[in-house]
Design an enzyme around this catalytic site. Structure first.
Site, PDB file in Angstrom:
ATOM      1  N   SER A 141      -6.078  24.775 -53.445  1.00  0.00           N
ATOM      2  CA  SER A 141      -6.522  24.302 -52.128  1.00  0.00           C
ATOM      3  C   SER A 141      -5.352  24.193 -51.144  1.00  0.00           C
ATOM      4  CB  SER A 141      -7.206  22.937 -52.267  1.00  0.00           C
ATOM      5  OG  SER A 141      -8.285  23.036 -53.159  1.00  0.00           O
TER       6      SER A 141
HETATM    7  N1  SAM Z   1      -7.786  21.533 -57.816  1.00  0.00           N
HETATM    8  C1  SAM Z   1      -7.309  22.879 -57.766  1.00  0.00           C
HETATM    9  C2  SAM Z   1      -5.947  22.985 -57.197  1.00  0.00           C
HETATM   10  O1  SAM Z   1      -5.253  22.027 -57.055  1.00  0.00           O
HETATM   11  O2  SAM Z   1      -5.521  24.067 -56.939  1.00  0.00           O
HETATM   12  C3  SAM Z   1      -8.242  23.781 -57.012  1.00  0.00           C
HETATM   13  C4  SAM Z   1      -9.438  24.053 -57.755  1.00  0.00           C
HETATM   14  S1  SAM Z   1     -10.433  25.373 -57.200  1.00  0.00           S
HETATM   15  C5  SAM Z   1     -10.630  25.133 -55.486  1.00  0.00           C
HETATM   16  C6  SAM Z   1     -11.995  24.822 -57.901  1.00  0.00           C
HETATM   17  C7  SAM Z   1     -12.049  24.921 -59.396  1.00  0.00           C
HETATM   18  O3  SAM Z   1     -13.291  24.346 -59.822  1.00  0.00           O
HETATM   19  C8  SAM Z   1     -12.044  26.343 -59.940  1.00  0.00           C
HETATM   20  O4  SAM Z   1     -10.968  26.500 -60.819  1.00  0.00           O
HETATM   21  C9  SAM Z   1     -13.389  26.477 -60.642  1.00  0.00           C
HETATM   22  O5  SAM Z   1     -13.348  27.283 -61.796  1.00  0.00           O
HETATM   23  C10 SAM Z   1     -13.696  25.021 -60.977  1.00  0.00           C
HETATM   24  N2  SAM Z   1     -15.113  24.706 -61.236  1.00  0.00           N
HETATM   25  C11 SAM Z   1     -16.216  25.149 -60.602  1.00  0.00           C
HETATM   26  N3  SAM Z   1     -17.326  24.613 -61.157  1.00  0.00           N
HETATM   27  C12 SAM Z   1     -16.909  23.796 -62.163  1.00  0.00           C
HETATM   28  C13 SAM Z   1     -17.563  22.951 -63.102  1.00  0.00           C
HETATM   29  N4  SAM Z   1     -18.883  22.797 -63.143  1.00  0.00           N
HETATM   30  N5  SAM Z   1     -16.799  22.263 -63.981  1.00  0.00           N
HETATM   31  C14 SAM Z   1     -15.448  22.372 -63.990  1.00  0.00           C
HETATM   32  N6  SAM Z   1     -14.769  23.167 -63.129  1.00  0.00           N
HETATM   33  C15 SAM Z   1     -15.486  23.863 -62.221  1.00  0.00           C
END
Ligand code: SAM
Length: 217
Positions: A62
């Site tokens: 992000s």
């Molecule tokens: N927090 C991260 C960072 O600091 O860079 C960014 C994360 S990214 C925007 C969102 C993440 O949520 C992705 O890696 C995606 O695979 C994960 N995600 C989506 N649905 C999910 C779920 N139901 N459970 C766990 N992770 C999930």
């Protein structure tokens, strides 16, 4: 001071302080975590830019300002148990680990979770536990949580997550459609599971929260 430290200092001054991030603990945490080590080598020069970046598997790290805004909204003081849904590359996880007692984080894509674990281990974070799975269920065995942060956009607020908040606990979650959402802050006010205060923070764009109580794949 090396060039990444200089870029990080500039990121904090212009992107965070310049836009109203006022919790000093949050800016200190973001000064302490080497964001460039959470992205591929070829992207390290862009790690402190004012935007999200790809981390593989069609997911993103992000934008720094959004990480700061979401973290500030959790109002952490150092004693909390925090649940993060969406570990991604682990950058937000590291910021939370700087500010809370324990961080539990769930990522649905195993390769991202393993890489995040490796990065966080190499930086010496020992108050983080990562697991692979569908975070929309929360983490019942470890509930309640003082704070829950969801770093992917949901069609609606999952009751599974509000139900795992401690009284006074806060959930930050992007809610909306697949292409744009509103960042929402939910505070649990009492033992009654539906005694919740909900506030809209700002517009945002996150990747989809995919799972039982999110979007279908
Ligand atoms: N927090 C991260 C960072 O600091 O860079 C960014 C994360 S990214 C925007 C969102 C993440 O949520 C992705 O890696 C995606 O695979 C994960 N995600 C989506 N649905 C999910 C779920 N139901 N459970 C766990 N992770 C999930």
């Amino acid at each position: 001071m090396n060039r990444y430290n200089r870029q990080r200092t500039r990121m904090i001054d212009t992107q965070l302080l310049g836009r109203g991030i006022s919790d000093e603990r949050v800016s200190k945490a973001m000064a302490a975590v080497p964001r460039h080590l959470f992205v591929d080598e070829g992207l390290q020069d862009q790690a402190y830019s004012d935007s999200p970046l790809p981390i593989g598997s069609r997911q993103t790290i992000s934008q720094p300002y959004i990480v700061a805004l979401m973290t500030e909204a959790l109002e952490l003081r150092g004693t909390e148990k925090v649940l993060e849904i969406g570990t991604g590359c682990g950058y937000q996880t590291a910021i939370l680990a700087e500010l809370a007692e324990r961080v539990l984080s769930i990522e649905r894509i195993a390769s991202l979770a393993f890489r995040a674990q490796r990065t966080l281990d190499s930086l010496g974070y020992y108050n983080i536990l990562i697991r692979v799975g569908d975070g929309t269920y929360g983490w019942t065995e470890e509930a309640p949580f003082d704070a829950i942060i969801t770093t992917a956009g949901a069609p609606k607020i999952p009751e599974t997550l509000t139900g795992q908040l401690a009284v006074g606990g806060k959930l930050i979650i992007p809610v909306g459609d697949r292409s744009s959402q509103t960042l929402v802050k939910v505070t649990r006010l009492s033992e009654e599971p539906d005694d919740l205060k909900t506030e809209d923070l700002c517009g945002c764009r996150f990747v989809a929260l995919i799972g039982e109580y999110g979007w279908k794949d």
